[in-house]
Design a protein around this motif. Sequence first.
Motif, PDB file in Angstrom:
ATOM      1  N   SER A  29       0.843  -1.199   0.000  1.00 43.12           N
ATOM      2  CA  SER A  29       0.000   0.000   0.000  1.00 43.12           C
ATOM      3  C   SER A  29       0.878   1.250   0.000  1.00 43.12           C
ATOM      4  N   HIS A  30       0.261   2.374  -0.281  1.00 41.03           N
ATOM      5  CA  HIS A  30       1.021   3.623  -0.254  1.00 41.03           C
ATOM      6  C   HIS A  30       1.500   3.971   1.152  1.00 41.03           C
ATOM      7  N   GLU A  31       0.946   3.311   2.165  1.00 39.95           N
ATOM      8  CA  GLU A  31       1.419   3.508   3.538  1.00 39.95           C
ATOM      9  C   GLU A  31       2.561   2.561   3.887  1.00 39.95           C
ATOM     10  N   GLY A  32       2.906   1.660   2.962  1.00 40.88           N
ATOM     11  CA  GLY A  32       3.983   0.708   3.214  1.00 40.88           C
ATOM     12  C   GLY A  32       3.536  -0.618   3.791  1.00 40.88           C
ATOM     13  N   ARG A  33       2.239  -0.853   3.843  1.00 43.43           N
ATOM     14  CA  ARG A  33       1.700  -2.109   4.371  1.00 43.43           C
ATOM     15  C   ARG A  33       1.637  -3.151   3.260  1.00 43.43           C
ATOM     16  N   VAL A  34       2.121  -4.359   3.532  1.00 36.98           N
ATOM     17  CA  VAL A  34       2.061  -5.445   2.554  1.00 36.98           C
ATOM     18  C   VAL A  34       0.617  -5.917   2.443  1.00 36.98           C
ATOM     19  N   LEU A  35       0.064  -5.818   1.229  1.00 32.09           N
ATOM     20  CA  LEU A  35      -1.313  -6.237   0.988  1.00 32.09           C
ATOM     21  C   LEU A  35      -1.385  -7.677   0.504  1.00 32.09           C
ATOM     22  N   ASP A  36      -0.376  -8.096  -0.252  1.00 36.50           N
ATOM     23  CA  ASP A  36      -0.389  -9.442  -0.810  1.00 36.50           C
ATOM     24  C   ASP A  36       1.028  -9.809  -1.227  1.00 36.50           C
ATOM     25  N   THR A  37       1.355 -11.081  -1.124  1.00 36.17           N
ATOM     26  CA  THR A  37       2.628 -11.617  -1.600  1.00 36.17           C
ATOM     27  C   THR A  37       2.304 -12.798  -2.496  1.00 36.17           C
ATOM     28  N   ILE A  38       2.806 -12.739  -3.710  1.00 37.02           N
ATOM     29  CA  ILE A  38       2.575 -13.803  -4.682  1.00 37.02           C
ATOM     30  C   ILE A  38       3.917 -14.460  -4.946  1.00 37.02           C
ATOM     31  N   SER A  39       4.087 -15.674  -4.451  1.00 34.80           N
ATOM     32  CA  SER A  39       5.347 -16.399  -4.619  1.00 34.80           C
ATOM     33  C   SER A  39       5.267 -17.313  -5.826  1.00 34.80           C
ATOM     34  N   GLY A  40       6.307 -17.272  -6.641  1.00 35.73           N
ATOM     35  CA  GLY A  40       6.367 -18.149  -7.801  1.00 35.73           C
ATOM     36  C   GLY A  40       5.512 -17.657  -8.949  1.00 35.73           C
ATOM     37  N   TYR A  41       5.467 -18.476  -9.960  1.00 37.89           N
ATOM     38  CA  TYR A  41       4.696 -18.157 -11.157  1.00 37.89           C
ATOM     39  C   TYR A  41       3.210 -18.428 -10.926  1.00 37.89           C
ATOM     40  N   VAL A  42       2.373 -17.503 -11.341  1.00 38.56           N
ATOM     41  CA  VAL A  42       0.929 -17.732 -11.379  1.00 38.56           C
ATOM     42  C   VAL A  42       0.443 -17.326 -12.769  1.00 38.56           C
ATOM     43  N   PRO A  43      -0.540 -18.013 -13.299  1.00 34.41           N
ATOM     44  CA  PRO A  43      -1.068 -17.674 -14.625  1.00 34.41           C
ATOM     45  C   PRO A  43      -1.660 -16.260 -14.636  1.00 34.41           C
ATOM     46  N   PRO A  44      -1.715 -15.633 -15.815  1.00 30.56           N
ATOM     47  CA  PRO A  44      -2.223 -14.263 -15.924  1.00 30.56           C
ATOM     48  C   PRO A  44      -3.588 -14.036 -15.289  1.00 30.56           C
ATOM     49  N   GLN A  45      -4.534 -14.964 -15.476  1.00 31.22           N
ATOM     50  CA  GLN A  45      -5.878 -14.765 -14.916  1.00 31.22           C
ATOM     51  C   GLN A  45      -5.838 -14.690 -13.392  1.00 31.22           C
ATOM     52  N   GLU A  46      -5.072 -15.571 -12.759  1.00 29.64           N
ATOM     53  CA  GLU A  46      -4.977 -15.562 -11.295  1.00 29.64           C
ATOM     54  C   GLU A  46      -4.264 -14.307 -10.807  1.00 29.64           C
ATOM     55  N   PHE A  47      -3.196 -13.925 -11.495  1.00 26.99           N
ATOM     56  CA  PHE A  47      -2.442 -12.735 -11.115  1.00 26.99           C
ATOM     57  C   PHE A  47      -3.340 -11.497 -11.183  1.00 26.99           C
ATOM     58  N   ARG A  48      -4.089 -11.379 -12.275  1.00 26.45           N
ATOM     59  CA  ARG A  48      -4.990 -10.236 -12.440  1.00 26.45           C
ATOM     60  C   ARG A  48      -6.073 -10.230 -11.364  1.00 26.45           C
ATOM     61  N   ALA A  49      -6.600 -11.401 -11.019  1.00 26.75           N
ATOM     62  CA  ALA A  49      -7.611 -11.483  -9.957  1.00 26.75           C
ATOM     63  C   ALA A  49      -7.039 -10.999  -8.636  1.00 26.75           C
ATOM     64  N   ARG A  50      -5.784 -11.346  -8.353  1.00 24.70           N
ATOM     65  CA  ARG A  50      -5.143 -10.887  -7.108  1.00 24.70           C
ATOM     66  C   ARG A  50      -4.960  -9.367  -7.149  1.00 24.70           C
ATOM     67  N   LEU A  51      -4.569  -8.829  -8.301  1.00 25.27           N
ATOM     68  CA  LEU A  51      -4.438  -7.379  -8.429  1.00 25.27           C
ATOM     69  C   LEU A  51      -5.779  -6.699  -8.174  1.00 25.27           C
ATOM     70  N   LEU A  52      -6.822  -7.205  -8.807  1.00 22.70           N
ATOM     71  CA  LEU A  52      -8.146  -6.613  -8.663  1.00 22.70           C
ATOM     72  C   LEU A  52      -8.647  -6.677  -7.229  1.00 22.70           C
ATOM     73  N   SER A  53      -8.387  -7.782  -6.531  1.00 18.33           N
ATOM     74  CA  SER A  53      -8.859  -7.898  -5.152  1.00 18.33           C
ATOM     75  C   SER A  53      -8.144  -6.900  -4.254  1.00 18.33           C
ATOM     76  N   ASN A  54      -6.897  -6.596  -4.539  1.00 19.65           N
ATOM     77  CA  ASN A  54      -6.171  -5.611  -3.743  1.00 19.65           C
ATOM     78  C   ASN A  54      -6.511  -4.190  -4.139  1.00 19.65           C
ATOM     79  N   GLU A  55      -6.816  -3.984  -5.400  1.00 20.18           N
ATOM     80  CA  GLU A  55      -7.185  -2.650  -5.873  1.00 20.18           C
ATOM     81  C   GLU A  55      -8.471  -2.180  -5.213  1.00 20.18           C
ATOM     82  N   HIS A  56      -9.375  -3.110  -4.931  1.00 17.40           N
ATOM     83  CA  HIS A  56     -10.663  -2.747  -4.352  1.00 17.40           C
ATOM     84  C   HIS A  56     -10.650  -2.751  -2.828  1.00 17.40           C
TER      85      HIS A  56
END
Length: 86
Positions: A45-72
Amino acid sequence: NTLQDPQVLTEIQQAYVAAAVKAADAPNLTQKLQIRSFPTTVIISHEGRVLDTISGYVPPQEFRARLLSNEHSSVTRASISHASAR
């Protein structure tokens, strides 16, 4: 490659600030974020808080879903730090 997927790139460009970090160049940051495998993507986050950690390779659809869940979350903008061993 997930980070080259057009939908993933669009999402990152619209809602995040991307930064690539080489683990060898930032060992203290790698240790602080408890990164143990590569690649690792950390959404911070812009405050420096870790919102999510994605370890290793994930397919584009899963990666985008994780981005969207954190964006909201309560944070309007975040940073993505992609750590690599190289």
